[in-house]
Design a protein around this motif. Structure first.
Motif, short mmCIF file in Angstrom:
data_model
loop_
_atom_site.label_atom_id
_atom_site.label_comp_id
_atom_site.label_asym_id
_atom_site.label_seq_id
_atom_site.Cartn_x
_atom_site.Cartn_y
_atom_site.Cartn_z
N PRO A 106 2.67 58.65 11.57
CA PRO A 106 2.31 57.51 12.41
C PRO A 106 0.92 57.67 13.02
O PRO A 106 0.40 58.78 13.15
CB PRO A 106 3.38 57.51 13.49
CG PRO A 106 3.83 58.93 13.56
CD PRO A 106 3.73 59.48 12.17
N GLU A 109 1.33 53.63 16.09
CA GLU A 109 2.75 53.35 15.87
C GLU A 109 3.08 53.62 14.41
O GLU A 109 2.19 53.73 13.56
CB GLU A 109 3.07 51.88 16.23
CG GLU A 109 2.24 50.87 15.45
CD GLU A 109 2.40 49.46 15.96
OE1 GLU A 109 3.42 49.15 16.59
OE2 GLU A 109 1.47 48.66 15.73
N SER A 110 4.37 53.74 14.12
CA SER A 110 4.78 53.99 12.75
C SER A 110 4.67 52.73 11.92
O SER A 110 4.58 51.62 12.45
CB SER A 110 6.23 54.50 12.72
OG SER A 110 7.12 53.44 13.07
#
Length: 602
Positions: A106, A109-110
Motif C-alpha cells: 500500500p 491506502e491499499s
C-alpha cells in the motif's frame, strides 16, 4: 538524447602515484580532511528521475523517512504515478495485471481500499464492480494506473516538505560527485537547465516503449484493418495473452454462458503464440499471505553457504531440494530430486508439460487451481518454490559469473514460471479462442529466424516449422540492458569506468549494493541510487513488479536515514577525497573536470 564528448586529461608530472606507505598516506589524508560547521541539518535536496510506479514508491519512502528538505521529480510524460506500464492510453480495460491487491504494497491506502470508494461507473468501465473489495482479484492495468495516479497526488498534497514536479522534462545528463550530483534537463521551452542536488534516484523504468509492443488500444488498432488476418505474437506470457485478447475484442466478442466463456468472431483472423518451448503459462493459484518461511532454506541459511566462488549455486540448490524432499516426498520422488542438479532441475520440472498437449494441460491446470482456491489448499511444493525464489533473490547478486549464468539458464525459468502465474480469466480467454479455431501455440526452439518480406509480411523460420504473418508483435520479456546503453552520457561514462575497474562486463548491466548505489566500486557514486530496471535484471532477475518497486524504495529510504544518523554523515571522507584527486580525469564540454574510476594502474 544529448551526447557528451570528453577529453582525457593526463596526470600532472608531479602527481604522486597511490602510495603504499601507510604513514605517508595518513599524513595526506589529514591534510585534506574537511569538517563542516556544527548546525541543524534540515535534510537533503533530492532529485528523482521518473514519476512512474518506482518513482511513486521512492517518493513515499523518502517522505516517510524524513530525510529530505526538498524533492524535485522529473517526468518525461504528463502522467504522474502510473508511468508507461500502467498508462491509460497504452492499456485497454481488458489488459489485466498479474498481481492481486493482497500482494501490492500500500501507499497512502491499499488498492482495494481505494477501489471500493470509486464511482460505480468507473468500476463498471474497469469490470471490477463485483470484486472491488476482493484482495485476491486481478484488476485491469488501467485501474492500477488510476490508483497510482491518485496515490501520487495524495502523497504530494500531504508532503511536509516541498515537492516540485517537472512534467514533460527530459533529463539529458547526470554528473555524479562525491557529495552530490548535477542534473541537466530540458523543459518544455527547449532550454537546458542545470541543477545541483545532494542525492539522485534514477527510477526511469523501461523508457520509451514502441507502440506495437503494448497490450492495449494501440495493439487493438492492429486488428482493425481488414487485410490483416494472420498475427504472430512472440512470447506466451500474460503480455502476449493480452495482445491476442486486444485483437480478438477488435474483431469479435467474448460471450459468457454460466461458467463457460466462448468467442464469436465478426471478421476472419488467426493468431499464433510463438515461443521457444511452445508452453502456455499456468493459472494463478491460492497461497497464504504472507508466505511462511521454509525451514532449512532462509536468507540466513543461504548466506551461510556462500563462499564467493563457483559452486555456491550447488550448495544453495542442495538446501532447496532438501526442503522439497522433506515437505513433498512423493512429488520429489516422482521428479527424482535425489539425483537432480541445479542444471537439470528445470528439465525435470517442465517435462510433464512438454509431453502434454499445451491446451489440454492449460485446461487441466485451470481446473486444479480453481479447486485449490476454493479449498485454500495448494500443494506444498508449489508454495515452497514460490517462497524459495525470494530466498534466491537475496543471494543472486553474490554469485560468481559462472553460477549466475547457470542460474539464468536453468532455475530462473522455474521460478519465473511459478510466480508469473496469470489470472484465470486470461486462461479462459485463450482457451475460448483456441476452441473457436482462432489461436494456436507453436514451439520455435532456440534456433529460429525472423525474415521481413518485400510484400510487408513477416516469415518466421525454425528447424521444424515455418509461418508467414501479416503482423508480428513482440511480447517477449525484457532482457538485461548493457551498461553502455545507460541513458545519461556522463553518468554512463562513470558507470562504465567503474565496471572496467571491477573487471565486469558492460553487457551484464549493474550489480549495485543493497542501497542501490555503486559506492563499493566508486565513492563518487554513493549518492546516486539506481532503480533503472533493465540494467538490474542481470543481478536481480526478479526485480520487476510493484513488490520490488516498494522494496527498492524502502531500501533507499532506510540507507539515507542510516547514513544521516552516522557519525560521519556531516563530514567528507578524506580517504575518498584523496582517491578522487589521484584518479585520471576527463574534461566535460562545459569545462568541468570529472575524476573517474577505472583505467587501472599496472
Amino acid at each position: 538524447m544529448a551526447h557528451t564528448t570528453c577529453t582525457l586529461v593526463q596526470e600532472p608530472p608531479n602527481c604522486e602515484q597511490r602510495s603504499s606507505n601507510p604513514s605517508k598516506r595518513k599524513a595526506r589524508i589529514e591534510a585534506f580532511r574537511i569538517h563542516t560547521k556544527d548546525r541543524h541539518d534540515p535534510g537533503e535536496r533530492i532529485a528523482i528521475v521518473g514519476a512512474g510506479a518506482t518513482g511513486t514508491y521512492v517518493l513515499h519512502a523518502l517522505l516517510r523517512s524524513a530525510v529530505a528538505r526538498e524533492i524535485v521529480m522529473f517526468e518525461s510524460s504528463d502522467a504522474l504515478g502510473p508511468g508507461l506500464a500502467y498508462a491509460e492510453h497504452l492499456n485497454a480495460p481488458h489488459a489485466l495485471s498479474n498481481i492481486a491487491g493482497i500482494e501490492i504494497p500500500p501507499l497512502i491506502e491499499s488498492l482495494n481500499a481505494w477501489a471500493v470508494r470509486q464511482p460505480p461507473d468507473k468500476l463498471d468501465a474497469w469490470g471490477i464492480r463485483t470484486c472491488a473489495s476482493d484482495d485476491r482479484a486481478f484488476f485491469p492495468r488501467v485501474a492500477l494506473g488510476a490508483w497510482l495516479a491518485d496515490q501520487f497526488a495524495m502523497i504530494v498534497a500531504g508532503s511536509p516538505v516541498p515537492v516540485c514536479v517537472q512534467r514533460h522534462a527530459e533529463v539529458v545528463d547526470v554528473v555524479a560527485m562525491p557529495k552530490g550530483c548535477r542534473v541537466d534537463w530540458r523543459g518544455t521551452n527547449g532550454r537546458i537547465v542545470q541543477d545541483q542536488f545532494d542525492r539522485l534516484i534514477v527510477a526511469t523504468g523501461y523508457g520509451p516503449i514502441a507502440a506495437t509492443t503494448r497490450t492495449g488500444e494501440t495493439t487493438a488498432a492492429l486488428g482493425r484493418p481488414r487485410q490483416t488476418e494472420r498475427f504472430g505474437v512472440l512470447g506466451s506470457s500474460l503480455s502476449a495473452i493480452d495482445m491476442v485478447t486486444a485483437i480478438a475484442t477488435a474483431r469479435g466478442t467474448f460471450v459468457r454462458h454460466g461458467d463457460t466463456l466462448t468467442y464469436v468472431a465478426e471478421r476472419p483472423w488467426r493468431a499464433t503464440l510463438l515461443s521457444r518451448n511452445g508452453l502456455l503459462p499456468e493459472a494463478d493459484y491460492w497461497f497464504p499471505h504472507p508466505l511462511p518461511s521454509l525451514e532449512g532454506f532462509t536468507p540466513e541459511t543461504a548466506a551461510a553457504v556462500l563462499r564467493a566462488e563457483d559452486g555456491d549455486l550447488d550448495r544453495l540448490f542442495a538446501q532447496f531440494v532438501a526442503v522439497l524432499r522433506k515437505g513433498a516426498p512423493d512429488w520429489a520422488a516422482h521428479f527424482g530430486l535425489a539425483e537432480a542438479t541445479a542444471d537439470d532441475f528445470t528439465d525435470r520440472y517442465f517435462a510433464a508439460r512438454h509431453s502434454s498437449n499445451a491446451w489440454d494441460y492449460a485446461r487441466e491446470n485451470l481446473a486444479d487451481v480453481r479447486h485449490w482456491h476454493a479449498h485454500h489448499d495448494t500443494p506444498f511444493w508449489r508454495i515452497a518454490i514460490l517462497k524459495a525464489h525470494e530466498v534466491f533473490a537475496t543471494v543472486i547478486p553474490s554469485l560468481s559469473g559462472t553460477d549466475l549464468a547457470r542460474f539464468h539458464r536453468g532455475l530462473k525459468r522455474v521460478f519465473t514460471d511459478n510466480y508469473a502465474a496469470v489470472p484465470h480469466l486470461s486462461i479462459e480467454r485463450i482457451l475460448a479462442l483456441h476452441d473457436a479455431g482462432y489461436l494456436e501455440a507453436q514451439a520455435l526452439g532456440d534456433a529460429y529466424d525472423i525474415a521481413p518480406q518485400q510484400d510487408g509480411t513477416c516469415l518466421v523460420l525454425s528447424p521444424n516449422w515455418t509461418g508467414t504473418f501479416d503482423e508480428l508483435l513482440d511480447a517477449r520479456g525484457s532482457q538485461t540492458a548493457a551498461l553502455n546503453h545507460f541513458p545519461f552520457p556522463t553518468l554512463r561514462l562513470q558507470l562504465c569506468a567503474s565496471a572496467l575497474e571491477a573487471d565486469q562486463a558492460w553487457s551484464s548491466g549493474l550489480n549495485p549494493a543493497g542501497d542501490l548505489t555503486m559506492r563499493g566500486q566508486d565513492s563518487s557514486l554513493e549518492r546516486v541510487h539506481l532503480c533503472a530496471l533493465p540494467f538490474l535484471l542481470g543481478s536481480r532477475p526478479f526485480v520487476q513488479g510493484l513488490v520490488e518497486c516498494a522494496a527498492m524504495a524502502a531500501a533507499i529510504g532506510d540507507a539515507i536515514q542510516e547514513a544521516r544518523c552516522s557519525t560521519d554523515a556531516d563530514q567528507i571522507s578524506a580517504a575518498d577525497l584523496l582517491d578522487v584527486l589521484e584518479r585520471p580525469s576527463v574534461i566535460l564540454p562545459d569545462g568541468a573536470v570529472l575524476s573517474l574510476a577505472g583505467l587501472k594502474r599496472g
